[in-house]
Design a protein around this motif. Sequence first.
Motif, mmCIF file in Angstrom:
data_model
loop_
_atom_site.group_PDB
_atom_site.id
_atom_site.type_symbol
_atom_site.label_atom_id
_atom_site.label_comp_id
_atom_site.label_asym_id
_atom_site.label_seq_id
_atom_site.Cartn_x
_atom_site.Cartn_y
_atom_site.Cartn_z
ATOM 1 N N VAL A 70 0.848 -1.194 0.000
ATOM 2 C CA VAL A 70 0.000 0.000 0.000
ATOM 3 C C VAL A 70 0.881 1.239 0.000
ATOM 4 C CG1 VAL A 70 -2.019 -1.046 1.103
ATOM 5 C CG2 VAL A 70 -0.243 -0.043 2.527
ATOM 6 N N ILE A 87 -5.930 -0.015 6.952
ATOM 7 C CA ILE A 87 -5.511 -1.152 6.138
ATOM 8 C C ILE A 87 -6.100 -2.416 6.756
ATOM 9 C CG2 ILE A 87 -3.532 -2.461 5.291
ATOM 10 C CD1 ILE A 87 -1.924 0.240 5.824
ATOM 11 N N THR A 122 -3.479 -7.409 1.720
ATOM 12 C CA THR A 122 -4.404 -6.296 1.929
ATOM 13 C C THR A 122 -5.668 -6.540 1.118
ATOM 14 O OG1 THR A 122 -2.569 -4.772 2.278
ATOM 15 C CG2 THR A 122 -4.695 -3.799 1.666
ATOM 16 N N HIS A 144 -8.052 -0.886 1.772
ATOM 17 C CA HIS A 144 -7.321 0.214 2.390
ATOM 18 C C HIS A 144 -8.010 1.509 1.982
ATOM 19 C CE1 HIS A 144 -5.087 1.525 -1.269
ATOM 20 N NE2 HIS A 144 -5.215 0.261 -1.593
#
Length: 130
Positions: free
Chosen positions: A97, A105, A112, A115
């Motif tokens: 990210v 997140i 992930t 986010h």
Amino acid sequence: MGLFGLFKGGDKAPKAEKKALPWQKLETVAQLDTIAERSKTKTQVIFKHSTRCGISKMVMNQFVSTYAVEDTALDLYYLDLLSYRDVSDAIGQKFQVFHQSPQLIVVKKGVTVHHASHHEINAGVLETLI
């Protein structure tokens, strides 16, 4: 009722106490491996917060006031990114990210899955990601 009575909160009911969130402090890069491992069986959430930013404070207050997830449903981490910038940088690398502040997140199965940053942060979305 006098003019100054308009500026008193005497007739208003007291505010309800806010429930304390189950924050876990995120302070070391090594914790990121633990988060990745735990995410295999339980949703992990990281909230990156800048303690000197007015927008970050406003978003944090909104997040806290709307958070309604059961304490056992996920692990919730708080990162003071000004104090632990190395951890913030490592989060970006490990979970792919781009750094933002504030930033939420969500990690599941080591990756992930969501986010958001700034005003896009919404505690309500967590219920759909557990």
